[in-house]
Each structure stands twice: as structure tokens, then as C-alpha cells.
Enzyme design. Structure first.
Site, PDB file in Angstrom:
ATOM      1  N   ARG A 135     -12.954  -7.847  -4.291  1.00 50.80           N
ATOM      2  CA  ARG A 135     -12.467  -7.793  -2.902  1.00 50.80           C
ATOM      3  C   ARG A 135     -12.030  -6.371  -2.560  1.00 50.80           C
ATOM      4  O   ARG A 135     -11.335  -5.711  -3.323  1.00 50.80           O
ATOM      5  CB  ARG A 135     -11.290  -8.751  -2.723  1.00 50.80           C
ATOM      6  CG  ARG A 135     -10.695  -8.756  -1.297  1.00 50.80           C
ATOM      7  CD  ARG A 135      -9.468  -7.883  -1.177  1.00 50.80           C
ATOM      8  NE  ARG A 135      -8.826  -8.011   0.136  1.00 50.80           N
ATOM      9  CZ  ARG A 135      -7.776  -7.284   0.517  1.00 50.80           C
ATOM     10  NH1 ARG A 135      -7.250  -6.397  -0.304  1.00 50.80           N
ATOM     11  NH2 ARG A 135      -7.255  -7.448   1.722  1.00 50.80           N
ATOM     12  N   VAL A 136     -12.452  -5.894  -1.414  1.00 50.31           N
ATOM     13  CA  VAL A 136     -12.029  -4.597  -0.893  1.00 50.31           C
ATOM     14  C   VAL A 136     -11.392  -4.824   0.457  1.00 50.31           C
ATOM     15  O   VAL A 136     -11.983  -5.457   1.335  1.00 50.31           O
ATOM     16  CB  VAL A 136     -13.221  -3.616  -0.770  1.00 50.31           C
ATOM     17  CG1 VAL A 136     -12.767  -2.310  -0.136  1.00 50.31           C
ATOM     18  CG2 VAL A 136     -13.849  -3.362  -2.134  1.00 50.31           C
ATOM     19  N   GLY A 137     -10.186  -4.333   0.645  1.00 53.42           N
ATOM     20  CA  GLY A 137      -9.482  -4.483   1.904  1.00 53.42           C
ATOM     21  C   GLY A 137      -9.669  -3.280   2.808  1.00 53.42           C
ATOM     22  O   GLY A 137     -10.650  -2.532   2.712  1.00 53.42           O
ATOM     23  N   ASP A 138      -8.696  -3.074   3.667  1.00 57.04           N
ATOM     24  CA  ASP A 138      -8.801  -1.995   4.651  1.00 57.04           C
ATOM     25  C   ASP A 138      -8.589  -0.611   4.063  1.00 57.04           C
ATOM     26  O   ASP A 138      -9.126   0.386   4.563  1.00 57.04           O
ATOM     27  CB  ASP A 138      -7.752  -2.211   5.756  1.00 57.04           C
ATOM     28  CG  ASP A 138      -6.329  -1.993   5.243  1.00 57.04           C
ATOM     29  OD1 ASP A 138      -5.703  -0.975   5.590  1.00 57.04           O
ATOM     30  OD2 ASP A 138      -5.842  -2.842   4.479  1.00 57.04           O
ATOM     31  N   GLY A 160      -4.953  -6.585   5.085  1.00 57.58           N
ATOM     32  CA  GLY A 160      -6.174  -5.816   5.252  1.00 57.58           C
ATOM     33  C   GLY A 160      -7.207  -6.436   6.156  1.00 57.58           C
ATOM     34  O   GLY A 160      -7.843  -5.750   6.965  1.00 57.58           O
ATOM     35  N   THR A 211       0.869  -1.161   0.000  1.00 58.90           N
ATOM     36  CA  THR A 211       0.000   0.000   0.000  1.00 58.90           C
ATOM     37  C   THR A 211       0.906   1.210   0.000  1.00 58.90           C
ATOM     38  O   THR A 211       2.066   1.101   0.381  1.00 58.90           O
ATOM     39  CB  THR A 211      -0.867   0.024   1.278  1.00 58.90           C
ATOM     40  OG1 THR A 211      -1.563  -1.215   1.416  1.00 58.90           O
ATOM     41  CG2 THR A 211      -1.886   1.138   1.269  1.00 58.90           C
ATOM     42  N   THR A 243      -0.905   0.038   6.409  1.00 59.13           N
ATOM     43  CA  THR A 243      -0.476  -0.862   5.351  1.00 59.13           C
ATOM     44  C   THR A 243      -0.329  -2.264   5.933  1.00 59.13           C
ATOM     45  O   THR A 243      -0.010  -2.406   7.106  1.00 59.13           O
ATOM     46  CB  THR A 243       0.853  -0.413   4.716  1.00 59.13           C
ATOM     47  OG1 THR A 243       1.297  -1.407   3.782  1.00 59.13           O
ATOM     48  CG2 THR A 243       1.948  -0.209   5.760  1.00 59.13           C
ATOM     49  N   GLY A 244      -0.576  -3.274   5.112  1.00 59.82           N
ATOM     50  CA  GLY A 244      -0.406  -4.627   5.615  1.00 59.82           C
ATOM     51  C   GLY A 244      -1.570  -5.525   5.240  1.00 59.82           C
ATOM     52  O   GLY A 244      -2.252  -5.305   4.236  1.00 59.82           O
TER      53      GLY A 244
END
Length: 306
Positions: free
Chosen positions: A195-198, A221, A167, A218-219
Site C-alpha cells: 500500500r502506498v498513501g499520499d 492518505g 507522518t 499528514t493524515g
């Protein structure tokens, strides 16, 4: 107030041969954002400029060079948040936007909603002067090669740089005291379409509150979402002044480290974050092998690390 800026290029297992490129990318982002701040420009303009540099650099998982999803397409997410109003602009599942941070800013400033996704987000972009591109224009040779290997064999981390994590982000405070934070990502490699992450979620991938500070995450999600990591860090910034006699710079680092430790304890996940407290003191922490980061020091010089 003295302007401040901190950026990151993702927390992951950055290989030795990518360290220099990651560090150079962060330096270029600091130059782009820092020049705006030193000339009296806004924090919003500065973080947009910094993230555009990172989104355009294929060493980072955002914009051009993003990981490909299971269908072999780039899908990007981004967010920007205003610490004064607590308003955010988020965009997710973008396939035809070269610089997602530009759309996130447009949503922040002009949209009645705080998040748009997929085709609807791209329609809004086009209607508001942001041109669309072909998805193929966002695919770097390295990521195409990695996806081809995964297509032939079982999906494997060794085919990709930043397999599950990657990220870019920035937090800035300008001379007027305005605080903004932002995050942009291409997500995880071979993720399911949609897919949607953090990253584009308020409080997870990003949070800003002028009364406390701003954070970009970052990382992994799914782990970050479980603990609403960016908001958790800002809440710790709010309470840190009353709970310790340490210097402000030490408190900022302690908050970052505590937040990452808590994420690891509760979720067993890996992540990193950058932050500025309300006075502009930088902090960062990560529990991955490496994280690309950089910030403007008190003397105006750049400090970067990987």
C-alpha cells in the site's frame, strides 16, 4: 532573504503521555535544520537534517518506529521537492532504508526518474552509497507490541498510536530564496503490503513552487489523494495575494485552514498540513485532535505546539 523552516510530526489523536515527546522531537528537528539555515546552508540540507531527526525518533510514524503492515514489516515512503525546478524525488514501499528522506534526496538529485519503489528503489540506494538495513532494525518495541495485539485480536485503533495517521514533514526557504518541501512516513498500521498513501506522491503529500510556496501533508492518505491536498494549498497561496488585503502571515494561516476545511467537506477525512508561502510566512491547520508542529519565528526563536 531571511531563512524559514516549519516541521510537523503528524496529525492524529496524540495521547497526553506522548505530547511532550512529540514537542521535544519537533524542537530537535528545528534545531538540526535551523542551524544549517543560519550558517548559510541550503534549504535542501536543512529539511533532510530535520527529517532525519524525526525519522530516528520512535514517537513518530516514519523510519524507526513506523507502523507495521499486515505481514509485520515496516514499509516506508518519502518525497522531497524543489520549488524552483518543480522536480521531485519520491520513494515508496521501502523495507530496508533507515532514513527514507536520504533516498528521496538522492533520487531528486541523481535519478532520471522522479519515483522509485520497493526492491528497485533499494537497489538504487545501495548503488548510490546508501546502506541497507534489516527490516527488524526499523521496528520499535511499541509498534511490535501493537502488531502482536492486532495479530491475536481484530485489528483495532486502540492498539496503536496514530492508528491511521502519522507522518513527518518539513518546508524550508534558505537565504538564497531556494524553497524545498519534504514528507516521510511509515504509513498506516496493518496496511496491506504494497500500500502506498499520499506521502510520496507529488501534489498529495508534498508540493513546492517557488512562485507560491511549499506544503507538507499528514493524515488519512486516501482522503488527501482525492483532493491532491498539497497542490491545492499551493494554488491557494498563489491566489491569496490578489484576493485579500490581510497581512501575509494571516493569509498563510487562512490558506491552510481553508484547505483542511475543503478536504473535510469533500471527503469527510481528517488531515493536517504545514506550509510556507514564498516569503517564508508559516501556516498550519488540522482537523484531528492534535498535530505536532514547530516553526522558526521571526525573531529566530522556536514555536512548537501539539
Amino acid at each position: 532573504m531571511k531563512p524559514s523552516l516549519i516541521v510537523h510530526g503528524g496529525a492524529w489523536d496524540i495521547p497526553d503521555d506522548a505530547v511532550e515527546a512529540c514537542q521535544t522531537g519537533c524542537q530537535r528537528a528545528l534545531t538540526a535544520g535551523g542551524s544549517i539555515l543560519t550558517s548559510g546552508g541550503s534549504a535542501l540540507e536543512a529539511i533532510e537534517a530535520a527529517l532525519v531527526v524525526l525519522e530516528n525518533d520512535p514517537v513518530f510514524d516514519a523510519g524507526f518506529g513506523s507502523h507495521l503492515n499486515l505481514d509485520g514489516k515496516v514499509e516506508c515512503d518519502a518525497i522531497v521537492m524543489d520549488g524552483a525546478t518543480l522536480r521531485a524525488g519520491g520513494a515508496a514501499a521501502l523495507q530496508r532504508i533507515r532514513n527514507p528522506i536520504r533516498l528521496a534526496r538522492k533520487i531528486l538529485e541523481t535519478c532520471p526518474h522522479m519515483m522509485l519503489v520497493a526492491e528497485g528503489a533499494e537497489r538504487y540506494a545501495k548503488a548510490n552509497g546508501i546502506s541497507l538495513c534489516d527490516n527488524k532494525e526499523l521496528i520499535s518495541p511499541a509498534e511490535w507490541s501493537a502488531w502482536q495485539q492486532c495479530k491475536k485480536d481484530a485489528h483495532a485503533a486502540e492498539h496503536h498510536r496514530g492508528h491511521d495517521q502519522g507522518t513527518v514533514g518539513a518546508v524550508a526557504i534558505d537565504s538564497q530564496g531556494a524553497l524545498f518541501a519534504a514528507t516521510s512516513t511509515g504509513g498506516t498500521c496493518c496496511k496491506l503490503p504494497g500500500r502506498v498513501g499520499d506521502s510520496p506522491l507529488i501534489g498529495c503529500g508534498c508540493y513546492a513552487d517557488s512562485e507560491a510556496g511549499g506544503v507538507s501533508s499528514t493524515g488519512y492518505g486516501e482522503a488527501i489523494m482525492k483532493v491532491v491536498m498539497a497542490k491545492a494549498a499551493v494554488d491557494r497561496l498563489r491566489g491569496s495575494v490578489e484576493s485579500t488585503n490581510d497581512s501575509p502571515s494571516s493569509r498563510a494561516m487562512q490558506v491552510a485552514e481553508h484547505t483542511i476545511s475543503e478536504l473535510a467537506r469533500r471527503t469527510k477525512g481528517t488531515a493536517g498540513l504545514i506550509l510556507l508561502d514564498r516569503e517564508g510566512n508559516p501556516g498550519f491547520a488540522f482537523n484531528t485532535p492534535r498535530m505536532a508542529y514547530g516553526y522558526i519565528a521571526a525573531d529566530g526563536g522556536f514555536i512548537t505546539g501539539v
